[in-house]
Design an enzyme around this catalytic site. Structure first.
Site, PDB file in Angstrom:
ATOM      1  N   ASP A  11      13.817   7.219  -1.165  1.00 52.32           N
ATOM      2  CA  ASP A  11      13.216   8.487  -1.868  1.00 52.32           C
ATOM      3  C   ASP A  11      13.473   9.270  -2.975  1.00 52.32           C
ATOM      4  O   ASP A  11      15.178   9.421  -3.265  1.00 52.32           O
ATOM      5  CB  ASP A  11      11.497   9.119  -1.279  1.00 52.32           C
ATOM      6  CG  ASP A  11      12.531   9.742   0.021  1.00 52.32           C
ATOM      7  OD1 ASP A  11      13.616   9.726  -0.042  1.00 52.32           O
ATOM      8  OD2 ASP A  11      11.510   9.285   0.630  1.00 52.32           O
ATOM      9  N   ASN A  41       2.074  13.936   9.099  1.00 50.62           N
ATOM     10  CA  ASN A  41       0.868  13.242   8.943  1.00 50.62           C
ATOM     11  C   ASN A  41       1.775  11.845   8.879  1.00 50.62           C
ATOM     12  O   ASN A  41       0.369  10.939   8.540  1.00 50.62           O
ATOM     13  CB  ASN A  41       0.518  12.990   7.328  1.00 50.62           C
ATOM     14  CG  ASN A  41       1.712  12.930   6.045  1.00 50.62           C
ATOM     15  OD1 ASN A  41       2.689  12.859   6.479  1.00 50.62           O
ATOM     16  ND2 ASN A  41       1.102  13.407   5.344  1.00 50.62           N
ATOM     17  N   HIS A  74       4.053  10.060   7.818  1.00 47.07           N
ATOM     18  CA  HIS A  74       4.563   9.388   6.165  1.00 47.07           C
ATOM     19  C   HIS A  74       5.547   8.929   6.904  1.00 47.07           C
ATOM     20  O   HIS A  74       7.201   9.471   7.299  1.00 47.07           O
ATOM     21  CB  HIS A  74       4.094   9.409   5.073  1.00 47.07           C
ATOM     22  CG  HIS A  74       5.414  11.065   4.882  1.00 47.07           C
ATOM     23  ND1 HIS A  74       5.322  12.091   4.546  1.00 47.07           N
ATOM     24  CD2 HIS A  74       6.822  11.426   5.414  1.00 47.07           C
ATOM     25  CE1 HIS A  74       6.200  13.090   4.608  1.00 47.07           C
ATOM     26  NE2 HIS A  74       7.142  12.851   4.820  1.00 47.07           N
ATOM     27  N   GLU A 128       2.736   8.074   2.299  1.00 52.27           N
ATOM     28  CA  GLU A 128       1.704   8.113   2.625  1.00 52.27           C
ATOM     29  C   GLU A 128       0.394   7.680   3.521  1.00 52.27           C
ATOM     30  O   GLU A 128       0.030   6.162   2.882  1.00 52.27           O
ATOM     31  CB  GLU A 128       1.099   9.335   1.543  1.00 52.27           C
ATOM     32  CG  GLU A 128       2.425  10.611   1.000  1.00 52.27           C
ATOM     33  CD  GLU A 128       2.677  11.624   1.427  1.00 52.27           C
ATOM     34  OE1 GLU A 128       2.280  11.850   3.212  1.00 52.27           O
ATOM     35  OE2 GLU A 128       3.326  12.765   1.127  1.00 52.27           O
TER      36      GLU A 128
HETATM   37  C1  F6R Z   1      12.807  11.671   2.930  1.00 53.51           C
HETATM   38  C2  F6R Z   1      11.750  10.861   3.883  1.00 53.51           C
HETATM   39  C3  F6R Z   1      10.968  11.401   4.223  1.00 53.51           C
HETATM   40  C4  F6R Z   1      11.057  13.011   5.591  1.00 53.51           C
HETATM   41  C5  F6R Z   1       9.860  13.092   6.197  1.00 53.51           C
HETATM   42  C6  F6R Z   1      10.605  14.469   7.305  1.00 53.51           C
HETATM   43  O1  F6R Z   1      13.861  10.869   2.976  1.00 53.51           O
HETATM   44  O2  F6R Z   1      11.867   9.824   3.663  1.00 53.51           O
HETATM   45  O3  F6R Z   1       9.936  10.361   5.246  1.00 53.51           O
HETATM   46  O4  F6R Z   1      12.250  12.222   6.406  1.00 53.51           O
HETATM   47  O5  F6R Z   1       9.182  14.098   5.316  1.00 53.51           O
HETATM   48  O6  F6R Z   1      11.234  15.564   6.874  1.00 53.51           O
HETATM   49  P1  F6R Z   1      12.232  16.141   7.098  1.00 53.51           P
HETATM   50  O7  F6R Z   1      13.159  15.953   8.288  1.00 53.51           O
HETATM   51  O8  F6R Z   1      12.484  17.502   6.235  1.00 53.51           O
HETATM   52  O9  F6R Z   1      11.193  16.814   8.530  1.00 53.51           O
END
Ligand code: F6R
Length: 247
Positions: free
Chosen positions: A67, A136, A138, A143
């Site tokens: 992403d 959440n 994701h 989402e």
């Molecule tokens: C980032 C991604 C997101 C993160 C998720 C957890 O490339 O795909 O799904 O893996 O938001 O983020 P952290 O590791 O910062 O808790």
């Protein structure tokens, strides 16, 4: 889904890097799907350490990041382009032409998303997809409410994601509201193997939900049950509610 609990971040990072190393041992020209955020930082450090010891070679590897924020240029300090340079690509011999990260500043975002999926298909799919987990549920920036068939697309970030990611920005108002994400359909259909990493107590509820819920749109990570080769690697804190449930 395989569920592995390790003691701490360092062990999680080593276990995750081990998966990457085995993938590269099986296929020097492997295709990796990569995540950003705080969770995989230790994995990248471990990969850089192993690379410097001569243990791995990225020269034939192709990578696809999950992403990127819409509206951030690739040299914006909070962009995932810069994150990947800082944590991995500027330290190893990955070839720039074989590094794919969605361009959140592309003039035609729809075309950018279509081209991204085509590039994944053209590369023959992803040998190992690394995922983190949002509080959440994701995965990528898919989402709650996301379709399990979704391909790469522009999405609105959930309020909880904006809040969670505001720690990387000067203030919550400067967190972009949209992102490009590889879709759940792309993740499920184009990845041969998936590892999902989670660490810290704030992920404990999301881990329980992922492991115990049937696939459902309110919890994107629950769709990983539809894939045949998923390994979940979590530290003790992220597993703490699972332990409570089983004891
Ligand atoms: C980032 C991604 C997101 C993160 C998720 C957890 O490339 O795909 O799904 O893996 O938001 O983020 P952290 O590791 O910062 O808790």
């Amino acid at each position: 889904m395989k569920f592995i609990v390790v003691q701490n971040d360092q062990e999680m990072s080593r276990a995750a890097a081990g998966h990457v190393v085995r993938t590269l041992q099986e296929r020097a020209d492997a295709v990796l799907g990569l995540a950003t955020g705080s969770t995989p930082v230790g994995m990248y450090q471990e990969l850089v350490r192993l690379y410097k010891l001569g243990g791995i070679d990225f020269s034939q590897v192709t990578t696809f990041n999950l992403d990127e924020y819409v509206g951030l240029s690739s040299n914006h300090p909070r962009s995932y382009h810069v994150y990947m340079l800082n944590h991995l690509f500027s330290h190893v011999n990955a070839v720039p032409e074989q590094i794919y990260i969605p361009d959140g500043n592309a003039p035609d975002l729809k075309k950018e998303c279509e081209a991204y999926d085509q590039a994944i298909d053209h590369a023959g799919g992803i040998d190992l997809q690394v995922l983190g987990l949002g509080i959440n549920g994701h995965i990528g920036f898919n989402e709650p409410g996301s379709s399990p068939e979704g391909r790469t697309m522009v999405v609105q970030l959930a309020e909880s994601t904006i809040q969670a990611n505001s720690r990387f920005f000067d203030n919550p108002a400067s967190v972009p509201k949209q992102a490009i994400t590889v879709g759940i359909g792309t993740i499920l259909n184009c990845s041969r193997q998936i590892i999902l990493l989670a660490k810290g107590e704030e992920k404990a509820q999301a881990v329980v939900n992922m492991m115990h819920q049937q696939p459902n749109p309110a919890n994107p990570a629950s769709y990983l049950k539809l894939h045949k080769d998923v390994t979940v690697i979590v530290d003790e804190q992220a597993a703490s509610m699972m332990t409570l449930m089983t004891t």
